[in-house]
Write a protein that holds these residues in place. Structure first.
Motif, PDB file in Angstrom:
ATOM      1  N   GLY A   1       0.766  -1.246   0.000  1.00  0.00           N
ATOM      2  CA  GLY A   1       0.000   0.000   0.000  1.00  0.00           C
ATOM      3  C   GLY A   1       0.788   1.281   0.000  1.00  0.00           C
ATOM      4  N   SER A   2       2.117   1.222  -0.119  1.00  0.00           N
ATOM      5  CA  SER A   2       2.914   2.453  -0.125  1.00  0.00           C
ATOM      6  C   SER A   2       2.958   3.055  -1.528  1.00  0.00           C
ATOM      7  CB  SER A   2       4.347   2.163   0.354  1.00  0.00           C
ATOM      8  OG  SER A   2       4.400   2.027   1.749  1.00  0.00           O
ATOM      9  N   ASP A   3       1.974   3.880  -1.837  1.00  0.00           N
ATOM     10  CA  ASP A   3       2.013   4.613  -3.106  1.00  0.00           C
ATOM     11  C   ASP A   3       2.937   5.814  -2.996  1.00  0.00           C
ATOM     12  OD1 ASP A   3       0.201   2.887  -4.282  1.00  0.00           O
ATOM     13  OD2 ASP A   3      -1.530   4.081  -3.670  1.00  0.00           O
ATOM     14  N   GLU A   4       3.077   6.341  -1.789  1.00  0.00           N
ATOM     15  CA  GLU A   4       4.004   7.429  -1.503  1.00  0.00           C
ATOM     16  C   GLU A   4       5.032   6.928  -0.490  1.00  0.00           C
ATOM     17  OE1 GLU A   4       0.325   9.291  -3.026  1.00  0.00           O
ATOM     18  OE2 GLU A   4       0.647   7.955  -1.332  1.00  0.00           O
TER      19      GLU A   4
ATOM     20  N   ALA B   1       4.575   9.235   8.016  1.00  0.00           N
ATOM     21  CA  ALA B   1       4.382   7.819   7.706  1.00  0.00           C
ATOM     22  C   ALA B   1       3.423   7.175   8.693  1.00  0.00           C
ATOM     23  CB  ALA B   1       5.725   7.100   7.721  1.00  0.00           C
ATOM     24  N   ASP B   2       3.503   7.553   9.958  1.00  0.00           N
ATOM     25  CA  ASP B   2       2.595   7.011  10.971  1.00  0.00           C
ATOM     26  C   ASP B   2       1.141   7.353  10.640  1.00  0.00           C
ATOM     27  OD1 ASP B   2       2.782   6.140  14.221  1.00  0.00           O
ATOM     28  OD2 ASP B   2       1.026   7.300  13.660  1.00  0.00           O
ATOM     29  N   GLY B   3       0.881   8.618  10.283  1.00  0.00           N
ATOM     30  CA  GLY B   3      -0.484   9.003   9.919  1.00  0.00           C
ATOM     31  C   GLY B   3      -0.966   8.291   8.668  1.00  0.00           C
ATOM     32  N   TYR B   4      -0.080   8.121   7.712  1.00  0.00           N
ATOM     33  CA  TYR B   4      -0.408   7.403   6.467  1.00  0.00           C
ATOM     34  C   TYR B   4      -0.770   5.957   6.766  1.00  0.00           C
ATOM     35  CZ  TYR B   4       0.489   6.135   1.480  1.00  0.00           C
ATOM     36  OH  TYR B   4       0.404   5.707   0.170  1.00  0.00           O
ATOM     37  N   ALA B   5       0.043   5.313   7.628  1.00  0.00           N
ATOM     38  CA  ALA B   5      -0.183   3.902   7.945  1.00  0.00           C
ATOM     39  C   ALA B   5      -1.474   3.687   8.706  1.00  0.00           C
ATOM     40  CB  ALA B   5       0.998   3.360   8.754  1.00  0.00           C
ATOM     41  N   ARG B   6      -1.886   4.640   9.520  1.00  0.00           N
ATOM     42  CA  ARG B   6      -3.144   4.486  10.254  1.00  0.00           C
ATOM     43  C   ARG B   6      -4.337   4.482   9.308  1.00  0.00           C
ATOM     44  NH1 ARG B   6      -2.713   6.420  16.255  1.00  0.00           N
ATOM     45  NH2 ARG B   6      -0.451   6.556  16.532  1.00  0.00           N
ATOM     46  N   GLU B   7      -4.165   5.062   8.138  1.00  0.00           N
ATOM     47  CA  GLU B   7      -5.237   5.061   7.139  1.00  0.00           C
ATOM     48  C   GLU B   7      -5.107   3.877   6.174  1.00  0.00           C
ATOM     49  OE1 GLU B   7      -7.718   7.110   7.207  1.00  0.00           O
ATOM     50  OE2 GLU B   7      -7.105   9.138   7.741  1.00  0.00           O
TER      51      GLU B   7
ATOM     52  N   PRO C   1       2.178  16.754  10.952  1.00  0.00           N
ATOM     53  CA  PRO C   1       2.647  15.875   9.877  1.00  0.00           C
ATOM     54  C   PRO C   1       1.824  14.598   9.743  1.00  0.00           C
ATOM     55  CG  PRO C   1       4.250  15.967  11.665  1.00  0.00           C
ATOM     56  CD  PRO C   1       3.234  17.002  11.939  1.00  0.00           C
ATOM     57  N   SER C   2       1.296  14.087  10.860  1.00  0.00           N
ATOM     58  CA  SER C   2       0.430  12.912  10.769  1.00  0.00           C
ATOM     59  C   SER C   2      -0.812  13.216   9.936  1.00  0.00           C
ATOM     60  CB  SER C   2       0.015  12.455  12.171  1.00  0.00           C
ATOM     61  OG  SER C   2      -0.894  11.383  12.110  1.00  0.00           O
ATOM     62  N   ALA C   3      -1.360  14.408  10.113  1.00  0.00           N
ATOM     63  CA  ALA C   3      -2.533  14.808   9.325  1.00  0.00           C
ATOM     64  C   ALA C   3      -2.191  14.892   7.841  1.00  0.00           C
ATOM     65  CB  ALA C   3      -3.073  16.141   9.826  1.00  0.00           C
ATOM     66  N   LEU C   4      -1.008  15.398   7.526  1.00  0.00           N
ATOM     67  CA  LEU C   4      -0.601  15.444   6.122  1.00  0.00           C
ATOM     68  C   LEU C   4      -0.425  14.028   5.578  1.00  0.00           C
ATOM     69  CD1 LEU C   4       1.969  18.399   6.094  1.00  0.00           C
ATOM     70  CD2 LEU C   4      -0.505  18.453   5.716  1.00  0.00           C
ATOM     71  N   GLY C   5       0.146  13.125   6.382  1.00  0.00           N
ATOM     72  CA  GLY C   5       0.246  11.733   5.964  1.00  0.00           C
ATOM     73  C   GLY C   5      -1.118  11.125   5.716  1.00  0.00           C
ATOM     74  N   SER C   6      -2.062  11.441   6.589  1.00  0.00           N
ATOM     75  CA  SER C   6      -3.447  10.979   6.409  1.00  0.00           C
ATOM     76  C   SER C   6      -4.023  11.497   5.100  1.00  0.00           C
ATOM     77  CB  SER C   6      -4.296  11.456   7.590  1.00  0.00           C
ATOM     78  OG  SER C   6      -5.678  11.439   7.278  1.00  0.00           O
ATOM     79  N   GLN C   7      -3.760  12.774   4.793  1.00  0.00           N
ATOM     80  CA  GLN C   7      -4.308  13.344   3.560  1.00  0.00           C
ATOM     81  C   GLN C   7      -3.689  12.707   2.320  1.00  0.00           C
ATOM     82  OE1 GLN C   7      -6.950  16.277   3.328  1.00  0.00           O
ATOM     83  NE2 GLN C   7      -6.987  14.537   1.945  1.00  0.00           N
ATOM     84  N   PHE C   8      -2.373  12.445   2.369  1.00  0.00           N
ATOM     85  CA  PHE C   8      -1.739  11.717   1.258  1.00  0.00           C
ATOM     86  C   PHE C   8      -2.406  10.356   1.056  1.00  0.00           C
ATOM     87  CE2 PHE C   8       2.177  14.413   1.704  1.00  0.00           C
ATOM     88  CZ  PHE C   8       2.312  14.755   0.370  1.00  0.00           C
ATOM     89  N   ALA C   9      -2.654   9.654   2.153  1.00  0.00           N
ATOM     90  CA  ALA C   9      -3.224   8.306   2.070  1.00  0.00           C
ATOM     91  C   ALA C   9      -4.618   8.312   1.480  1.00  0.00           C
ATOM     92  CB  ALA C   9      -3.249   7.667   3.458  1.00  0.00           C
ATOM     93  N   ASN C  10      -5.329   9.415   1.611  1.00  0.00           N
ATOM     94  CA  ASN C  10      -6.743   9.460   1.234  1.00  0.00           C
ATOM     95  C   ASN C  10      -7.019  10.253  -0.034  1.00  0.00           C
ATOM     96  OD1 ASN C  10      -7.857   7.915   3.378  1.00  0.00           O
ATOM     97  ND2 ASN C  10      -7.493   9.629   4.765  1.00  0.00           N
ATOM     98  N   GLN C  11      -5.956  10.633  -0.748  1.00  0.00           N
ATOM     99  CA  GLN C  11      -6.171  11.450  -1.943  1.00  0.00           C
ATOM    100  C   GLN C  11      -7.096  10.778  -2.950  1.00  0.00           C
ATOM    101  OE1 GLN C  11      -5.285  14.379  -0.791  1.00  0.00           O
ATOM    102  NE2 GLN C  11      -4.036  14.987  -2.536  1.00  0.00           N
TER     103      GLN C  11
ATOM    104  N   ARG D   1     -11.251  13.992   3.133  1.00  0.00           N
ATOM    105  CA  ARG D   1     -10.529  15.194   3.545  1.00  0.00           C
ATOM    106  C   ARG D   1     -10.161  15.121   5.018  1.00  0.00           C
ATOM    107  NH1 ARG D   1     -12.683  21.468   2.617  1.00  0.00           N
ATOM    108  NH2 ARG D   1     -10.628  22.352   2.100  1.00  0.00           N
ATOM    109  N   THR D   2      -8.929  15.449   5.314  1.00  0.00           N
ATOM    110  CA  THR D   2      -8.454  15.434   6.694  1.00  0.00           C
ATOM    111  C   THR D   2      -8.737  16.778   7.354  1.00  0.00           C
ATOM    112  OG1 THR D   2      -6.720  13.826   6.210  1.00  0.00           O
ATOM    113  CG2 THR D   2      -6.424  15.181   8.166  1.00  0.00           C
ATOM    114  N   VAL D   3      -9.190  16.709   8.607  1.00  0.00           N
ATOM    115  CA  VAL D   3      -9.416  17.893   9.434  1.00  0.00           C
ATOM    116  C   VAL D   3      -8.495  17.786  10.637  1.00  0.00           C
ATOM    117  CG1 VAL D   3     -11.081  19.191  10.809  1.00  0.00           C
ATOM    118  CG2 VAL D   3     -11.830  18.058   8.696  1.00  0.00           C
ATOM    119  N   LEU D   4      -7.634  18.772  10.817  1.00  0.00           N
ATOM    120  CA  LEU D   4      -6.669  18.784  11.920  1.00  0.00           C
ATOM    121  C   LEU D   4      -7.046  19.842  12.939  1.00  0.00           C
ATOM    122  CD1 LEU D   4      -3.880  18.246  13.336  1.00  0.00           C
ATOM    123  CD2 LEU D   4      -2.922  19.944  11.752  1.00  0.00           C
TER     124      LEU D   4
END
Length: 553
Positions: free
Chosen positions: A16-19, A56-62, A413-423, A428-431
């Motif tokens: 699942g690592s597209d980024e 990466a942590d925020g991305y992985a949680r998604e 940064p976790s929120a940004l990772g979340s947003q990358f994961a959900n593009q 949409r991520t709300v921080l």
């Protein structure tokens, strides 16, 4: 030519690592070439390695998995705090460290990014000491080491660490290996019939059970299974804040987020009156149990965790598999005829905004109203987390916080990772973060604008570390922080006027109007500065702070 680097990237892509996040350094540059030359992956260069590990942590949680890359020594030590948070909260992240060549290390070369003492294993030992699975790739065994590491992450939903010497990056390997990648994730079947029977027999002794769900259930995507088990048997379900959104908070048997004695009275009534508490994937840590004020002990608890089961204080010794048992429970009717769950009555969600000065209490309710399904809400530890964790969220809303590790600055940064994961999913991520926390990781606003991310970011401006003031030192200068001009941040980090909207809010009406604008503009990054009083804090944070202060004496 198919290389070791290609194989390693194919494996991470499959999970699942597209980024891939990280920071370049001369010991990883050749590996980064293999990322940037692919068409199915994207390199995301961070401002620093710590931010990369948080992202990466925020991305992985998604996504269920994430990868980041650092260089040897200086890079990996910069990231180690974020990776330790992934260990603490069981987040499946892989760090790949580019290292000096095998020859340099064998010969004890006095190269940069070391202590010039020919000792190259101290950093891997540091990671092993944190409980990480750590591997130093070798020419003769690299494929097996990669497979073993990736399978470990997949099976355990835990982070791991790989050291890749630069001379192995272009090592030729058999391209037939790629076809075998799906087979790496075939789990061995465990006969859990005996443990399942023991667990269900124990549950049947309960006359009034309640389920409390934690983060391990979230990592294994067991929310639907838990809902099915609850629905078949009329058992009420609560979550801990570390595990919030694992089950839908609009689920008919959901009773709320439990936080020990400081939970809402209606939630406490369910837990206090239960004769058996079934915890699923939960760790009862201080900041999510009201400072260890939960009303139940081992003698009335059936605890189902990833790696162990305890039933009324006795550890289960028969073969056990967490996923298999919970999925079997999902299809189980205990035939106990428990009463239908009557959910606690919720306060009205209707917002009546006035011209009154904005308060934390109104802000938290407004965020609950604003965040919809297809949003991920990320809350920085502090006023944001304690105010929002107790709010009931809409169905299909995800929630990210870090209440156990609690590293200040994590959420942005976790929120940004979340947003990358959900593009791709249009989520949409709300921080929600405080201005003090944001100072630590603010540098990656540059990444947000470079990559055209469009989260909604609420910055609580309350003149310092309110979370610490509540615990100790209300007027002490160490709880003050520099005051920034937040409206200048987007331009300072490279944004054009078309990429963002900044809104400053002082009143309830200001906040509601800003939220409406954010909803109307989905294609821009929105920054909303919410100005509040210095000591304005959620009630649960005030109570938790009092408990923490008492424990520190």
């Amino acid at each position: 030519m198919y290389t070791l680097a290609d194989y390693l990237l194919d494996v991470t892509k499959y999970l699942g690592s597209d980024e891939i996040f990280g920071v370049p350094g001369d010991f990883n540059l050749q590996f980064l070439d293999h990322i940037t030359h692919r068409h199915d992956m994207k390199w995301i260069g961070n401002a620093n390695e710590l931010n990369a590990s948080y992202m990466a942590d925020g991305y992985a949680r998604e996504r269920g998995f994430a990868t980041f890359v650092t260089t040897f020594g200086v890079g990996e030590l910069s990231a180690i705090n974020g990776l330790a948070g992934s260990v603490a909260e069981q987040v499946p992240v892989l760090e790949i460290v580019g290292a000096p060549t095998t020859k340099v290390q064998h010969n004890g070369g006095l190269v940069h990014h070391t202590f010039a003492d020919s000792q190259f294993k101290r950093f891997i030992k540091a990671h092993e000491a944190l409980g990480l699975k750590a591997s130093f790739l070798t020419k003769d065994n690299a494929i097996n080491q990669i497979n073993d590491t990736i399978h470990y992450i997949y099976e355990n939903k835990k982070p791991a660490y790989l050291v890749l010497p630069t001379d192995l990056v272009a090592l030729p390997v058999n391209d037939n290996l790629k076809a075998n990648i799906p087979h790496l994730f075939e789990s061995k079947q465990t006969d859990v019939s005996q443990s399942f029977e023991t667990i269900t027999s124990a549950i049947k002794t309960a006359k009034k059970p309640v389920i409390i769900v934690g983060h391990e259930a979230q990592r294994f995507n067991l929310g639907d299974a838990i809902e099915d088990f609850s629905k078949h048997n009329n058992i009420p379900v609560a979550t801990l804040a570390m595990g919030k959104s694992t089950v839908s908070e609009e689920f008919e048997n959901f009773i709320g987020t439990y936080n020990g004695s400081i939970s809402d009275e209606a939630i406490n009534r369910f837990v206090d009156e239960a004769d058996t508490v079934i915890t699923i994937g939960a760790k009862l840590t201080d900041s999510i149990t009201g400072g260890f004020t939960q009303s139940f002990g081992p003698e009335k608890t059936i605890s189902l965790n990833f790696d162990n089961v305890t039933i009324y204080g006795e550890r289960l010794t028969t073969p056990y598999n967490f996923e298999a048992v919970i999925n079997q429970l999902a299809a189980t009717n205990l035939n106990q005829n428990y009463d239908k769950v009557v959910r606690p009555q919720l306060a009205s969600n209707e917002l009546k905004a006035t011209d009154n000065k904005l308060t934390q209490e109104f802000y938290d309710r407004a965020l609950q109203y604003f965040v919809q399904g297809k949003n991920t809400l990320v809350a920085e530890q502090g006023t944001s987390f304690f105010g929002l964790a107790s709010q009931q969220l809409k169905a299909n809303t995800n929630f990210i916080g870090q209440p156990l590790w609690g590293s200040i600055g994590y959420a942005f940064p976790s929120a940004l990772g979340s947003q990358f994961a959900n593009q791709k999913d249009n989520r949409r991520t709300v921080l929600s973060t405080g201005e003090g926390s944001l100072l630590l990781t603010i540098q990656d606003f540059g990444v947000a604008f470079k990559e055209n991310l469009t989260p909604v970011i609420f910055i609580i401006e309350n003149s310092g570390y309110t979370v610490e003031r509540v615990i100790h030192g209300e007027t002490e200068p160490y709880n003050d922080v520099p005051q920034l001009n937040y409206y200048t941040i987007p331009h300072a980090f490279g944004a054009t006027d078309k990429q963002y909207l900044f809104i400053n809010v002082d009143t309830e009406k200001d906040l509601v109007n800003a939220m409406q604008k954010a909803n109307d503009i989905p294609d821009k990054l929105i920054v909303i500065q919410a100005n509040m009083g210095v000591m304005d804090a959620p009630e649960q944070l005030i109570k938790t702070g009092q408990l923490f202060e008492a424990q520190n004496h």
